[in-house]
Design an enzyme around this catalytic site. Structure first.
Site, PDB file in Angstrom:
ATOM      1  N   ASP A 188     -57.746  -5.324   0.608  1.00  0.00           N
ATOM      2  CA  ASP A 188     -58.447  -5.760  -0.598  1.00  0.00           C
ATOM      3  C   ASP A 188     -57.690  -6.931  -1.236  1.00  0.00           C
ATOM      4  OD1 ASP A 188     -60.544  -5.548  -2.362  1.00  0.00           O
ATOM      5  OD2 ASP A 188     -59.674  -3.881  -3.511  1.00  0.00           O
ATOM      6  N   HIS A 271     -66.175  -9.957  -0.271  1.00  0.00           N
ATOM      7  CA  HIS A 271     -66.635  -8.734  -0.921  1.00  0.00           C
ATOM      8  C   HIS A 271     -68.131  -8.488  -0.709  1.00  0.00           C
ATOM      9  CE1 HIS A 271     -62.739  -7.954  -2.723  1.00  0.00           C
ATOM     10  NE2 HIS A 271     -63.216  -6.781  -3.107  1.00  0.00           N
ATOM     11  N   HIS A 274     -68.409  -6.740   2.505  1.00  0.00           N
ATOM     12  CA  HIS A 274     -68.119  -5.322   2.273  1.00  0.00           C
ATOM     13  C   HIS A 274     -69.381  -4.586   1.840  1.00  0.00           C
ATOM     14  CE1 HIS A 274     -67.567  -2.068  -0.624  1.00  0.00           C
ATOM     15  NE2 HIS A 274     -66.633  -1.641   0.194  1.00  0.00           N
ATOM     16  N   HIS A 288     -62.591   0.849   1.363  1.00  0.00           N
ATOM     17  CA  HIS A 288     -63.014  -0.423   0.763  1.00  0.00           C
ATOM     18  C   HIS A 288     -62.233  -1.607   1.348  1.00  0.00           C
ATOM     19  CE1 HIS A 288     -64.256  -3.160  -2.506  1.00  0.00           C
ATOM     20  NE2 HIS A 288     -62.987  -3.519  -2.573  1.00  0.00           N
TER      21      HIS A 288
HETATM   22 ZN    ZN Z   1     -62.161  -5.090  -3.799  1.00  0.00          ZN
END
Ligand code: ZN
Length: 380
Positions: A188, A271, A274, A288
């Site tokens: 992340d 993101h 994701h 994540h």
């Molecule tokens: Zn994140």
């Protein structure tokens, strides 16, 4: 995604101001849990406090919370978190907070626990404290919650007017969690610099509706440099359940630098990929930051960044065990339909993929996913 970003018409965007925000107080160190009551006191928070916690957190820290808050004269109730950051969990927490007359909500657990605690506090307009038990993502410092459906499909974001009042990180707890969580936090955090750089260069809005400050850009860069310098050593420290200076620096990078960096720096393709990946069932078994790491490789490929840069990112991911292929996310056999659905979700209206300085289509993302996967698989 956000009503905030959606509301920013091109006309308004032309008048954006440099904007930076952060939690009021950040405290990190070994056995920091024993400081919870004292830190609430220092913030002028007198309770009652409702602690939203997983069963595991409660078993590990329940007596410490009781002792620490009693010493500070703060009444306490503990409400057990069911596991998903969903509207049902928020409603249940709001009811418990109302019943106990809580004036401050403390989230103690992983990212989903903290997201739910923030949503409870946001609904009731109360102060909120993040006590992350994992350094697995950049959520603890943020003024946003990610909400999922009860079966773990990304649903929406909720934005709040303020960041958490206090973020308290106990590195003894982090050091005793499995290595995979710390490594996921690095995935992340790894995207932070590249997304902030893109948003700054494109002059598109950051996650707080303004332009990226040089402060946020510098923090995002420090986040990346810290990962490259200390990432592997910190992961090895966690294997030994040891709190070391390298681990402290990585916990700070994953939690504070990544948190400030993504919010005030901004998000881009990584993101959004994701979010796209969450449409594919097999990825639900992955964290994540693991999905963001692959999303970052896709971003760099779609942006046409240099081979050196892409290879450095892929090598770092491999060194600590972050996935950079579809197979690494349970999608080794993904057919074109699966990739198409992921790509379409990635470029849905309001997604941060549209913060890139060029137009981003589902076709470009699908090609980027295939190319990123092939590149990682064939790289020596
Ligand atoms: Zn994140």
């Amino acid at each position: 995604m956000s009503s905030l970003v959606a509301a920013l018409s091109p006309h308004y965007a032309a008048r954006m101001f440099l904007t930076f925000r952060s939690p009021s107080r950040y405290v990190q160190g070994p056995d920091a849990t024993s400081q919870l009551g004292r830190q609430l006191q220092l913030m002028g928070l007198t309770g009652p406090a409702l602690i939203l916690a997983s069963a595991g957190s409660r078993a590990r820290s329940g007596s410490l919370w009781a002792e620490s808050l009693a010493a500070a004269g703060i009444p306490l109730v503990v409400h057990e978190f069911g596991g998903e950051s969903s509207q049902d969990e928020i409603d249940s927490g709001v009811a418990a907070a109302r019943a106990s007359g809580a004036e401050v909500i403390v989230g103690a657990g992983g990212g989903k626990t903290l997201d739910t605690a923030r949503a409870i506090a946001g609904t009731l307009g109360l102060a909120v404290v993040s006590c992350p038990t994992l350094a697995s993502n950049d959520a603890p410092c943020a003024a946003v919650s990610v909400i999922y459906t009860p079966d773990s499909v990304y649903e929406r974001l909720i934005f709040y007017p303020r960041n958490p009042d206090l973020v308290l990180v106990d590195t003894t707890i982090i050091a005793n969690a499995p290595r995979r969580y710390l490594v996921s936090g690095m995935g992340d955090a790894l995207a932070t610099w590249f997304e902030a750089r893109t948003v700054a260069e494109a002059r598109t809005p950051n996650q707080v509706g303004g332009l990226t400050t040089i402060t946020a850009k510098a923090l995002a860069r420090l986040c990346y440099d810290t990962l490259i310098a200390d990432g592997l050593e910190a992961a090895n420290a966690v294997d030994a359940r040891a709190v070391t200076p390298a681990l402290e620096r990585i916990v700070e990078a994953n939690t504070l630098l990544s948190g400030l960096g993504f919010e005030s720096g901004g998000l881009a393709i990584a993101h959004s990929v994701h979010n796209g990946l969450t449409t594919a069932g097999p990825t639900h078994a992955y964290l994540h930051g693991e999905k963001v790491a692959f999303g970052l490789v896709v971003q760099l490929v779609v942006e046409g960044q240099s081979s050196d840069e892409i290879d450095t990112v892929i090598r770092f991911c491999r060194s600590v065990g972050l996935p950079t292929t579809l197979g690494g996310l349970g999608l080794a056999d993904a057919d074109d339909d699966t990739i198409r659905v992921i790509a379409e979700r990635t470029v849905a209206e309001g997604e941060t993929a549209h913060n890139e300085p060029f137009g981003v289509s589902a076709r470009m993302i699908a090609d980027g996913i295939r190319a990123a996967d092939a590149r990682s698989r064939t790289m020596a």
